[in-house]
Motif scaffolding. Sequence first.
Motif, PDB file in Angstrom:
ATOM      1  N   GLU A  69       2.402   2.183  49.424  1.00 43.52           N
ATOM      2  CA  GLU A  69       3.736   2.108  50.017  1.00 43.52           C
ATOM      3  C   GLU A  69       3.726   1.260  51.283  1.00 43.52           C
ATOM      4  N   ASP A 104       3.240  -2.414  50.343  1.00 46.02           N
ATOM      5  CA  ASP A 104       4.455  -3.000  49.788  1.00 46.02           C
ATOM      6  C   ASP A 104       5.511  -3.231  50.864  1.00 46.02           C
ATOM      7  N   SER A 125       8.448   0.173  43.758  1.00 43.28           N
ATOM      8  CA  SER A 125       8.995  -1.017  44.417  1.00 43.28           C
ATOM      9  C   SER A 125       9.655  -1.966  43.436  1.00 43.28           C
ATOM     10  N   HIS A 146      13.186  -3.837  43.796  1.00 45.49           N
ATOM     11  CA  HIS A 146      13.458  -4.937  44.711  1.00 45.49           C
ATOM     12  C   HIS A 146      13.758  -6.206  43.920  1.00 45.49           C
TER      13      HIS A 146
END
Length: 203
Positions: free
Chosen positions: A86, A89, A125, A128
């Motif tokens: 996390e 990223d 993620s 995105h």
Amino acid sequence: GWSAQLAQLIEDLVETGVSALALTLVSRTPLEERRSWFVGRDFPADRVSIEHVEADALASGTLTELDLAGPDTVLIATTPNRESAEESDARALTAYELLRAERDRQCAPGGKRPAIILELAHPGSAEHAVEPGDVLLIRPRLLGFLQSQVTLRPLLNAVFDELFMPTGGASLTLRNGDAATDLKRFGALSERLRQPGDIALGA
């Protein structure tokens, strides 16, 4: 960013037979630590040039000092070995937004613009979005897809080895073929590529 896989990536690019490869590696990772990963890798000096820059891409002024009108591609690599997925990223996504803004500032509309490849380490993620022409790679999803396909059809392992390993066998190549944009001419393009043993894939 820096990743232990970058040395292998460079080696794979060399194996494709590219005539010249100019690389600029920008990372907080100390230079000596980076160079240690290249020990035993004999890149041809007449084809490969590597410039190391020790800097934080998120720090003020780092990206503005880079010439973004020159490179064909910019890779934002994650470093999950130093941080959680996390956290890694979050830095990569921030770097992408800063890099995208700097690219717009340096590159004239309609002119040459480097494509940005954004590598992320956490499946969460995936929501995105990136600009058209840029590439988003979710490493766990890519690996998971390959593993699931091999589990279902073990014979595909040999296919993936041919496609993705630098063995000199089969490979995937992206080409800027204007003929491929015209569906009426795709048949002619396929026939032309079939003669040397290639296969055209249209999307």
